[in-house]
Design an enzyme around this catalytic site. Sequence first.
Site, short mmCIF file in Angstrom:
data_model
loop_
_atom_site.label_atom_id
_atom_site.label_comp_id
_atom_site.label_asym_id
_atom_site.label_seq_id
_atom_site.Cartn_x
_atom_site.Cartn_y
_atom_site.Cartn_z
N ASP A 19 -1.45 -28.28 51.36
CA ASP A 19 -2.37 -27.87 50.22
C ASP A 19 -3.41 -26.82 50.61
O ASP A 19 -4.56 -27.25 50.98
CB ASP A 19 -3.00 -29.05 49.65
N ASN A 25 -6.96 -19.80 50.84
CA ASN A 25 -6.36 -19.27 49.44
C ASN A 25 -7.23 -18.13 49.12
O ASN A 25 -8.39 -18.15 49.19
CB ASN A 25 -6.58 -20.31 48.36
N HIS A 83 -1.93 -25.20 39.96
CA HIS A 83 -2.03 -25.35 41.58
C HIS A 83 -0.65 -25.55 42.20
O HIS A 83 -0.06 -26.40 41.56
CB HIS A 83 -3.31 -26.30 41.69
N CYS A 103 -2.12 -19.81 46.02
CA CYS A 103 -1.52 -21.22 46.59
C CYS A 103 -0.22 -21.19 46.19
O CYS A 103 0.67 -21.86 47.08
CB CYS A 103 -2.44 -22.39 45.79
#
Length: 1116
Positions: free
Chosen positions: A472, A203, A455, A208
């Site tokens: 993630d 990131n 997020h 993200c």
Amino acid sequence: MTLMTPPPLDQQQQQEDDEMLVPHTDFPHGPQPMEAQAETANPVDAQPVEDPPSARFTWTIENFSRLNTKKLYSDVFFVGGYKWRILIFPKGNNVDHLSMYLDVADSPTLPYGWSRYAQFSLSVVNQIHSKFSVRKETQHQFNARESDWGFTSFMPLGELYDPCRGYLVNDTCIVEADVAVRRVIDYWSHDSKKETGYVGLKNQGATCYMNSLLQTLYHIPYFRKAVYHMPTTENDNPSGSIPLALQSLFYKLQYSDTSVATKELTKSFGWDTYDSFMQHDVQELNRVLCEKLEDKMKGTVVEGTIQQLFEGHHMNYIECINVDYKSTRKESFYDLQLDVKGCRDVYASFDKYVEVERLEGDNKYHAEQYGLQDARKGVLFIDFPPVLQLQLKRFEYDFVRDTMVKINDRYEFPLQLDLDRENGKYLSPDADRSVRNLYTLHSVLVHSGGVHGGHYYAYIRPTLSDQWFKFDDERVTKEDIKRALEEQYGGEEELPQTNPGFNNAPFKFTKYSNAYMLVYIRESDKEKIICNVDEKDIAEHLRIRLKKEQEEKEQKRKEKAEAHLYTIIKVARNEDLLEQIGRDIYFDLVDHDKVRSFRIQKQMPFNLFKEEVAKEFGVPVQFQRFWLWAKRQNHTYRPNRPLTPLEEAQSVGQLREVSNKANNAELKLFLEVELGLDSRPVAPPDKTKEDILLFFKLYDPLKEELRYVGRLFVKGSGKPAEILTKLNEMAGFNSDDEIELFEEIKFEPNVMCEHIDKKVTFRASQLEDGDIICFQKTQVGSTEQCRYPDVPSFLEYVRNRQVVRFRSLEKPKEDEFCLELSKLHTYDDVVERVAQHLGLDDPSKIRLTSHNCYSQQPKPQPVKYRGVEHLSDMLVHYNQTSDILYYEILDIPLPELQGLKTLKVAFHHATKDEVVIHTIRLPKQSTVGDVINDLKTKVELSHPNAEIRLLEVFYHKIYKIFPPTEKIENINDQYWTLRAEEIPEEEKNFGPHDRLIHVYHFMKDTAQNQQVQNFGEPFFLVIREDETLAEVKVRIQKKLQVPDEEFTKWKFAFLSLGRPEYLQDNDIVASRFQRRDVYGAWEQYLGLEHTDNAPKRSYTANQNRHTFEKPVKIYN
């Protein structure tokens, strides 16, 4: 203070934006609060966790606005057997927001290597409406280096300190912390490739949202194959070519063992770092990226891939009911936007999508030859694409609140989606019924958080097997189907009681983490889309390039791992000084980063190293003499002494330790080479204690040039007068030219350069080895033609010169012009130069604003007139220096403007339905009465003797009538509207039993649990003691001029603290408005319930000051 058990924090998500800022480092003495951004962990075993592992701590802070401390700690509270406390900065940690952190209270006394992991949220409670409480959540591995963690920009100070907002009531602020202590998760030791076979994406700010989309696209193998087959060449640069950057990224995702960076790709988009840090919309990025790729694929072997994969078609139709007329239009789509609000699942959204709308009554359809006709209008699908992308409308604009809101309602989506259901109800008559539209779920993109940020991550099953994976950012984990599906439906969840004795109310909470984009793949196209992609699909030049990159990376890693066995030796020579002085540097002698460096094993004898130098520079070993450099107390760096024969016999490693205890990785040397008459190296002269090595720079005031001319050994007892001829020769002057000598002593924090007396000995002038003498011709006659006539003035100029990029405040992203200024310029010097450049006669009409290095935007407050001493003060932002200033040209001089208060007042005309905004400027010490008198000269009154009053209106309620004597200096029109209006006659003839009540418009928001939403223009009304609602209604209808037909639909209610009690026509209205002790008169009002049909007035824009996301642009 209270402690209670909250819901588990991993289920809750921040309702507000999670900003990403670097930690501020304005505390040189002690630890700095760290910014909530990403978890870090030490591989330390978790200490045993006692009950309760989660708890809520409430901190009530009184006299909040009178706190005059920079930071404030709460009392210590225990969670999970650990001591915690909250740290706040009431006036912000160098930002105009409240800063708030969770702190490990006993960190200084904990054993070495301690570590604890907690998920937590911090809240500021809204004491009027708890739904407006500001809550942010994060998690962190706390350790000695990062013993506090939280949010530097928690909420704007303007909102916190505004008494009408409800965060400060009776000057009391209530802060809550929900803390859940978890077992230590060793975040960084998780090897995604080893555990799952896949790697994540780094990131690079708030990207993200991009990472989750890229992973989804990468895991559509047919798409990946097409990207690999886009033509690129070895001469392309990934930073300038989207196809190559995407190929490179996909290759690394396929073959790398560690997480992959996206910087090359965002550079190829033409994004600057500011763009990367702005959270965009996944759907917007998806569309723009696919359009770009579609464009780049034209004329290549993969032309049309995007359409083949993602393009479907629908038919818009309008069909008349009573005549034979039908109008159709075919349209293509790459993704479908489905309603979430009011729909329980994907099928319900499709039902709504194809819902038939009847066009009748006032809304009849104009059919070409038949005129106005009743008709049916709708959409049906001609064909669906192999890869179906569904965008769930989780975000929508709320017209009542004039803001974007996130819909967190429960919304289900199936593992298998049958779009042929109920006899093909979604399909148009032209659809090919032989195609089976049965889809299987491939990926679920999740948004966790509120409308202003949060997020993004993705659940994907790359091969459509039963195994799901969570992508993630850097971390990839195996997940079960429940995580990917049911837990992403959203909605509310009731928590099991972890500690029933503590708090018996069942805890319901909204899940802020839910699906927001779905990707389905058609069963019949599965084999084609989930195809095999291997090395032969990747262009050879790309494989070579990426393997080379990988090898270089491996080499660097190896060098890093072996660094402790090597020493870097940096060797500066005369040639470096000649090349650098006057070009790259002006002070000291050399930039060591630009000289030849050698990586030498520590155990190598130094004498052996000299042979390497002989090979490299062609200087025989016996003619080399090396000097050690030393950092002096005045921060200059100079050759200090030659190496002794004994030192030269040592190993490189031993020598490095002698040279510099602090910087033990490098050894810096100066190679002294003496040249004979034939310019070839000869043995260096013997050096005694009497000999001093001096370096010489020559200054030319006419050309404003400084250059290095050489070095000399002089005797300490000698005098400068004895070397003047030699210096003239080095400079190329006549041997008898008069010259002035200056010693360059230091340049930090300011320049010190002193005249040298030619008749005093070198030792008496305190000159020593490594000192620098600057000299110039003695100036004869006037020196006016030179800006910097002597060495000290030139060095002063060089040290402080600063090129500043000026931007118009109206176009804050574009450099307009550059000026070379001095950091020592005063405020007046700077504005004079700007005015001169802009051709403006009066510099006092220039107003400057400094640059915020973190947000890359202008600071909110401009620079006050002569509010800073020097240019350097305007450019510094905490511990960073910028080279940007913003300017604006005012219509009156700044000192005059600063003495004035500017207010924007909306004047509501008594009889006409119009609102005019007036900008009023008056001296700060003026009163509201002065504002009213000024307004009277500008507005049209219904009659000459009309009286005006000034109100404060916020979110469609009247919070205050300003008394005429109130000073205007403290009135803030930034957050609410100032409204001026004539005082109606009925209020002037006020009887002893009459009451003045607030009347507001409202409606109930079906999506927000029937919550009351105010809208429109609030007003006052006089009601008589025994007046019934029926009588009051007559006056309201007349006042608002509402037609009977519409007015009959209105309902009337008495509202107290947002709860409506509906009134009947025979109710006595005044009886409801007994004087009760209520927080603020605006919380008791007569409510008019009806729909909001009025057009939005543009002036209300400042009631919603959130700036929404910039549209995504990919510039290449």
